[in-house]
Structures are given as C-alpha cells and as structure tokens.
Design a protein around this motif. Structure first.
Motif, PDB file in Angstrom:
ATOM      1  N   LEU A 258      -7.047 -61.612 -17.299  1.00 32.20           N
ATOM      2  CA  LEU A 258      -6.849 -62.252 -16.127  1.00 32.20           C
ATOM      3  C   LEU A 258      -7.669 -61.293 -15.116  1.00 32.20           C
ATOM      4  CD1 LEU A 258      -3.318 -63.614 -16.152  1.00 32.20           C
ATOM      5  CD2 LEU A 258      -5.389 -65.113 -16.481  1.00 32.20           C
ATOM      6  N   VAL A 259      -7.473 -60.047 -14.803  1.00 28.72           N
ATOM      7  CA  VAL A 259      -8.100 -59.360 -13.958  1.00 28.72           C
ATOM      8  C   VAL A 259      -9.527 -59.505 -14.392  1.00 28.72           C
ATOM      9  CG1 VAL A 259      -8.439 -56.889 -13.179  1.00 28.72           C
ATOM     10  CG2 VAL A 259      -6.340 -57.643 -13.568  1.00 28.72           C
ATOM     11  N   GLU A 260     -10.087 -59.260 -15.506  1.00 31.12           N
ATOM     12  CA  GLU A 260     -11.521 -59.206 -15.701  1.00 31.12           C
ATOM     13  C   GLU A 260     -12.019 -60.738 -15.322  1.00 31.12           C
ATOM     14  OE1 GLU A 260     -13.552 -57.078 -16.788  1.00 31.12           O
ATOM     15  OE2 GLU A 260     -12.081 -55.296 -17.824  1.00 31.12           O
ATOM     16  N   ILE A 261     -11.450 -61.525 -15.535  1.00 29.16           N
ATOM     17  CA  ILE A 261     -12.030 -62.847 -15.202  1.00 29.16           C
ATOM     18  C   ILE A 261     -12.027 -63.052 -13.890  1.00 29.16           C
ATOM     19  CG2 ILE A 261     -11.364 -65.486 -15.036  1.00 29.16           C
ATOM     20  CD1 ILE A 261     -10.061 -65.291 -18.002  1.00 29.16           C
TER      21      ILE A 261
ATOM     22  N   PRO B 266     -17.890 -68.446 -18.684  1.00 28.39           N
ATOM     23  CA  PRO B 266     -17.346 -67.316 -19.215  1.00 28.39           C
ATOM     24  C   PRO B 266     -16.177 -67.534 -20.065  1.00 28.39           C
ATOM     25  CG  PRO B 266     -16.470 -67.758 -16.950  1.00 28.39           C
ATOM     26  CD  PRO B 266     -17.558 -68.773 -17.280  1.00 28.39           C
ATOM     27  N   CYS B 267     -16.213 -66.374 -21.111  1.00 27.44           N
ATOM     28  CA  CYS B 267     -15.134 -66.735 -22.127  1.00 27.44           C
ATOM     29  C   CYS B 267     -14.579 -65.343 -22.591  1.00 27.44           C
ATOM     30  CB  CYS B 267     -15.894 -67.459 -23.517  1.00 27.44           C
ATOM     31  SG  CYS B 267     -14.969 -67.583 -24.971  1.00 27.44           S
TER      32      CYS B 267
ATOM     33  N   TYR C 270     -20.650 -71.581 -12.045  1.00 28.56           N
ATOM     34  CA  TYR C 270     -19.685 -71.272 -13.360  1.00 28.56           C
ATOM     35  C   TYR C 270     -18.861 -72.464 -13.415  1.00 28.56           C
ATOM     36  CZ  TYR C 270     -16.101 -69.352 -10.057  1.00 28.56           C
ATOM     37  OH  TYR C 270     -15.223 -69.060  -9.253  1.00 28.56           O
ATOM     38  N   ASN C 271     -18.540 -72.616 -14.829  1.00 32.58           N
ATOM     39  CA  ASN C 271     -17.506 -73.588 -15.391  1.00 32.58           C
ATOM     40  C   ASN C 271     -16.140 -73.039 -15.465  1.00 32.58           C
ATOM     41  OD1 ASN C 271     -20.167 -74.122 -17.431  1.00 32.58           O
ATOM     42  ND2 ASN C 271     -19.178 -75.869 -16.697  1.00 32.58           N
ATOM     43  N   ARG C 272     -15.086 -73.525 -15.417  1.00 30.88           N
ATOM     44  CA  ARG C 272     -13.819 -72.517 -15.455  1.00 30.88           C
ATOM     45  C   ARG C 272     -13.795 -71.895 -16.837  1.00 30.88           C
ATOM     46  NH1 ARG C 272      -8.471 -76.285 -15.831  1.00 30.88           N
ATOM     47  NH2 ARG C 272      -9.318 -76.986 -13.653  1.00 30.88           N
ATOM     48  N   PRO C 273     -13.500 -70.507 -16.424  1.00 31.10           N
ATOM     49  CA  PRO C 273     -13.361 -69.587 -17.762  1.00 31.10           C
ATOM     50  C   PRO C 273     -12.484 -70.183 -18.680  1.00 31.10           C
ATOM     51  CG  PRO C 273     -13.293 -68.492 -15.634  1.00 31.10           C
ATOM     52  CD  PRO C 273     -13.062 -69.991 -15.168  1.00 31.10           C
TER      53      PRO C 273
ATOM     54  N   ASP D 244     -17.894 -55.703 -23.558  1.00 27.43           N
ATOM     55  CA  ASP D 244     -17.889 -55.830 -22.215  1.00 27.43           C
ATOM     56  C   ASP D 244     -18.626 -57.349 -21.926  1.00 27.43           C
ATOM     57  OD1 ASP D 244     -17.046 -55.540 -19.572  1.00 27.43           O
ATOM     58  OD2 ASP D 244     -18.060 -53.513 -19.322  1.00 27.43           O
ATOM     59  N   TRP D 245     -18.382 -57.790 -20.656  1.00 29.43           N
ATOM     60  CA  TRP D 245     -19.133 -58.989 -20.157  1.00 29.43           C
ATOM     61  C   TRP D 245     -20.790 -58.845 -20.759  1.00 29.43           C
ATOM     62  CZ3 TRP D 245     -16.775 -63.191 -19.385  1.00 29.43           C
ATOM     63  CH2 TRP D 245     -15.393 -63.214 -18.722  1.00 29.43           C
ATOM     64  N   VAL D 246     -20.964 -59.934 -21.461  1.00 28.66           N
ATOM     65  CA  VAL D 246     -22.409 -59.931 -21.714  1.00 28.66           C
ATOM     66  C   VAL D 246     -22.700 -61.299 -22.108  1.00 28.66           C
ATOM     67  CG1 VAL D 246     -21.858 -59.671 -24.179  1.00 28.66           C
ATOM     68  CG2 VAL D 246     -24.080 -58.926 -23.566  1.00 28.66           C
ATOM     69  N   ASP D 247     -24.072 -61.723 -21.911  1.00 27.63           N
ATOM     70  CA  ASP D 247     -24.630 -63.185 -22.211  1.00 27.63           C
ATOM     71  C   ASP D 247     -24.615 -63.092 -23.640  1.00 27.63           C
ATOM     72  OD1 ASP D 247     -24.741 -64.097 -19.477  1.00 27.63           O
ATOM     73  OD2 ASP D 247     -26.871 -63.108 -19.160  1.00 27.63           O
TER      74      ASP D 247
END
Length: 225
Positions: free
Chosen positions: A105-108, A18-19, A122-125, A77-80
């Motif tokens: 931070l909330v979104e993550i 996640p980025c 998952y990897n660290r965001p 918004d969050w998307v691949d």
C-alpha cells in the motif's frame, strides 16, 4: 515525502496500470513443487506481457516476497512490463502477510505520487496477494483492515488467492472481494489470466472500470469442489 525520480516515467508518459504482486516465499511453499510452479508462472507472465505492444509500455509491475531473511523483500522494483524480468522466488521463513500488504500500500501511494509529478494518467492500481498459509505477524489484522479500507475507498483493487492449505478466512479479511483458491498448482494459468487481464486493462481509460476475465481455469471458490 521525497521520491526518487524514475527515468522510465520521464521518458515514457503513457498512461499506466500499476500492478503489485505480493508472493508468499515461506518455507511451506517448498512442499509439493509449489515454489517451482510459482516461478514458472512468473516467467510466463513476463513473456505474455512483453508480447503485447500496448501492455509492455503501460503495465507497471512491483513484486514483493514475504518470508526470510528480510520479512518483506522487493524482488522486482517498479518497472514497465517491457523491462520486467521474472524474479526467482525462494522458499524460506514465515508468512508476515500483514507487513507485506502494508508495504504494498505504501509503494502504491508513492508510485501514484510519481505519476502525478510526471503528469501521467493511470488506472486504479491492482494488488494481488498469494499465500499458502496464514499471517504470522502479530498486527496482521490492522493491516487487513487498512487494505480493505483502501479497496472500499477506491484507492486500489485487491485480489487474494490461496494456495493449498491457505487459511481462506484470514486471507478474506484483506479485501471485500471473496478470495479464490488456486486449483492445485495452476500457477501458469493464474499468471496468464493476470497478464491477459492487464493487457486488456492497459487499453482502458483511467476513468473506466476494468472488467476482469472470469478465472475459470485456475480458481475455485473455497468449500466447493
């Protein structure tokens, strides 16, 4: 906390990286062609991520814009990466950097909860923060402390980038990692570096520390030529 199901996560259970990108869309970004160069860089990010067969399935992107009319705006918004379409960032308003980072931070946290619900490793965001000014919201220092604490506790990796006359001292409060200053309008070089780093990171195991490439072509350390 009630989360909206994500069809992409249900259908694609591949590991994710996640980025989040927090972008300054304040009025000052209209000066000197900065906003146009920023948008050009976002289009390059889209193209380069989609060109990688692994990254396009594993890298997840959220783009937040700070400025007017809504202070913090979710422009993507969050998307691949395979479905990512570069947004067009507009320049108007102030620089509520603290609010933007707190929203990130909330979104993550919510995104990681969705991964757990769907059994997705998952990897660290990653959190990238880019501004050409300084925080204008009154409680930005509290948000900066929260962001720094999140980095230090291993919840997120935070990268801060200043543009033009950005207040690098205040920007540096958001992460224990030293902020870097963009060389002129090298937005394309920055976003290509981000993409290539994400392409490499998407192939790393969740427990691995991801080594970012040295940002030689777009960044400089504040105070040095």
């Amino acid at each position: 906390m009630s989360l909206i199901p994500d069809v992409a996560l249900a259908e694609n259970t591949s590991q994710r990286l996640p980025c989040v990108v927090v972008l300054d869309g304040s009025t000052s970004m209209a000066n000197g062609g900065a906003i146009d160069a920023l948008n050009d860089g976002l289009r390059l990010l889209e193209q380069d991520l989609k060109a990688d067969d692994v990254a396009r399935q594993r890298v997840r992107i959220l783009v937040l814009r700070i400025g007017a009319p809504n202070d913090v705006e979710v422009v993507t918004d969050w998307v691949d990466a395979i479905d990512f379409e570069a947004p067009e960032i507009e320049a108007n308003g102030a620089t509520p950097l603290g609010a933007g980072v707190r929203r990130a931070l909330v979104e993550i946290a919510e995104e990681k909860a969705r991964y757990r619900d769907n059994g997705i490793p998952y990897n660290r965001p990653w959190l990238f923060v880019m501004t050409d000014g300084e925080p204008t919201d009154p409680d930005w220092e509290r948000a900066a402390n929260e962001c720094r604490a999140a980095e230090e506790s291993g919840q997120v990796s935070v990268f801060c980038v200043g543009v033009g006359d950005a207040n690098m001292d205040r920007l540096g409060r958001f992460s224990p990692r030293q902020p870097l200053l963009l060389k002129g309008l090298a937005f394309r070089e920055f976003f290509l570096w981000l993409s290539r780093s994400a392409r490499a990171g998407s192939q790393a195991a969740p427990s691995d520390a991801i080594q970012m490439a040295t940002p030689q072509d777009w960044a400089m350390i504040p105070g040095r030529s």
